[in-house]
Design an enzyme around this catalytic site. Sequence first.
Site, short mmCIF file in Angstrom:
data_model
loop_
_atom_site.label_atom_id
_atom_site.label_comp_id
_atom_site.label_asym_id
_atom_site.label_seq_id
_atom_site.Cartn_x
_atom_site.Cartn_y
_atom_site.Cartn_z
N GLU A 195 -3.99 4.98 7.73
CA GLU A 195 -2.57 4.26 7.75
C GLU A 195 -2.46 3.14 8.85
OE1 GLU A 195 -0.57 4.60 5.15
OE2 GLU A 195 -1.78 6.22 4.23
N HIS A 214 -0.44 -3.93 4.83
CA HIS A 214 -0.77 -2.62 5.08
C HIS A 214 -1.69 -2.34 4.32
CE1 HIS A 214 0.17 1.73 5.90
NE2 HIS A 214 -0.20 1.55 4.58
N GLU A 215 -1.43 -2.47 2.80
CA GLU A 215 -2.29 -1.81 1.66
C GLU A 215 -3.73 -2.51 1.74
OE1 GLU A 215 -1.86 0.64 -0.32
OE2 GLU A 215 0.14 0.95 0.62
N HIS A 248 6.48 11.49 -1.44
CA HIS A 248 5.53 12.56 -0.88
C HIS A 248 5.58 13.76 -0.79
CE1 HIS A 248 5.25 8.42 1.13
NE2 HIS A 248 4.30 8.51 1.43
N HIS A 298 -6.10 -0.45 3.88
CA HIS A 298 -6.81 0.50 3.38
C HIS A 298 -8.16 -0.01 2.77
CE1 HIS A 298 -3.83 3.53 3.95
NE2 HIS A 298 -2.96 3.05 3.34
#
Length: 623
Positions: A420, A392-393, A522, A396
């Site tokens: 995302e 996932h990272e 968050h 980005h």
Amino acid sequence: MKLAASVSLISLALVACSTTAAAPAPAVAAAEPLPPPPAVNTGPARTPEGARQFIADVEKDLGELTLIGSHAAWVNATYINDDTDALNAYFGTIATEKGVQYAKEAAEFSRVPGLDFDTARKLNILRGGLVLAAPSTPGAAAELNDITTRLQSAYGKSQAKHNGKSVNPDDAEALMGELRDPKQLAEVWQSWHENTGRPMRQDYTQMVEIANAGAKELGYSDTGSMWRSQYDMTPEQFSAMYERLLAELKPLYVQLHCYTRTKLNQKYGSAIQPATGPIRADLLGNMWAQEWGNIYSIVAPKGAGDIGYDLTSLLEQHKYTPVEMVKTGERFYTSLGFPALPETFWQRSQITRPRDRDVICYASAWDIDSKDDLRIKMCTKVNADDFVTIHHELGHNFYQRAYKGQPFLYQNGANDGFHEAIGDFIALSVTPEYLVQIGLLDRSKVPSADKDIGLLLRQAMDKVAFMPFGYVVDKWRYGVFDGSITPGTYNQAWVDLKRQYQGVVPPVARSEADFDPGAKYHIPANTPYARYLLARVLQFQFYKAACDMSGWNGPLHRCSFYGNKEVGARLNQMLTMGASKPWPDALQAFTGTREISGKPMLEYFAPLQTWLEQQNAGKQCGW
């Protein structure tokens, strides 16, 4: 899978104007008054040519500011102390003041007739892209940055308790997935929520007041309305789309909730988990009950639930290190035709938790110089969750590099959900077929078709379970910002929303002395959360498009497009657009459709939904 974030240069200049930002550029006021920021050039006339000159000046100014600001923010996140707080404060305060001033000027230029497309679009980005806007009152920007830094640093320094001993945030999160004793789970859950959230309450209340004043100066009714303005639609249209997506997926969630509750009741008994009503939050394997995959072993049905392998065990057996996990994730992207990450990525990233200092461990991807200084910040453990998070990272990072040729204000995702979703849809391809392709799993041990329900259930425990939580985080904040949730009801409103939409309740009594929202990263980081719900939907649209493109003929949930250069080329076309076009254009470039829809996600899980309905027959579902 842990939710993660990315940080880009533009986010630092515009106080998280960027849809990829992990947080507004946090800063504290220095002990002595900060010098005023350089005077903003207000010279260009209010004409189309003047607007173009204004944008050119802003992009140059912010590009220069955010280069040094990015370094300050990185050091602050990876070496938390008073000195790095002060460094970040200096640049954060300047960035906040510039962001607000530029937003106000952009609002004036936006009214000029005859603007070309790019100028009008960039003005809109400037006007509505702030996450938190400080009002023009002297000292307000410094005060706002002071508060936001305290909130983030408090989260990074917080501790939980397990058997009476202090544990750091990432270990506490891991414990919630590993422990099965209800008393120990309640201890970790309660200590984390109270140690982390309670001290933030006053600061958060004050922050809301300041930020709302700033939003109103920019012409918005409140901060939440400002957040919803950045989706190429009105805030009202966005809210309608947001609610439509949750409604599309609710029937599947209700069935998953019903089945999971039954299994927890069977394990713990009715005194701990009743057979009807909401689920006790700490029993779901996650600190916030946002993803339930860590309790898959509890809910796995006999036969169908045994998928035949355990990814964490495979990583351990093959002696994977955190660095090798990241290199494996990189190889997925290079297999699609993307160039490898620069050597500086490996020299400068924080891949594991340092032993000698406080850091923010929450996974994030960083774009330091809008060129090639890409980094990730994690406290990686060798387990399945972090293996998926790495994929996932890196999504980005590869996105950030793809749009580096765009003008400064377009160096961003098509919308924040896109940023995302890129890594998430790559992570969906972490299937048995992919594990075979990279040598982690023997083909002879690939689960047979009769294991499909188990594979889908394991995915749904994270992907589907998350949907209402993804809705609640910003639903709560929208209410806080518009005043329908008052400071005196902050915590009760959070508990009520989680019960209403997730069907979960705290393991212990709560009161307004608590501030449970603050225990979720968050919230103190002020990261808008709608992006994660959108990403959960978009990733299935991207995944289905990639699998169709690659000619995959098997069940959708088993597809791997690892090594497919056509998928990589089409994906790159979308990524290089950045924020230069409305998001429906970007969506169409890769998927052929212009509407975000939950249908591909429902198609992916359709066999599971049918099976869950059979298992739940005769039960009182809902809460």
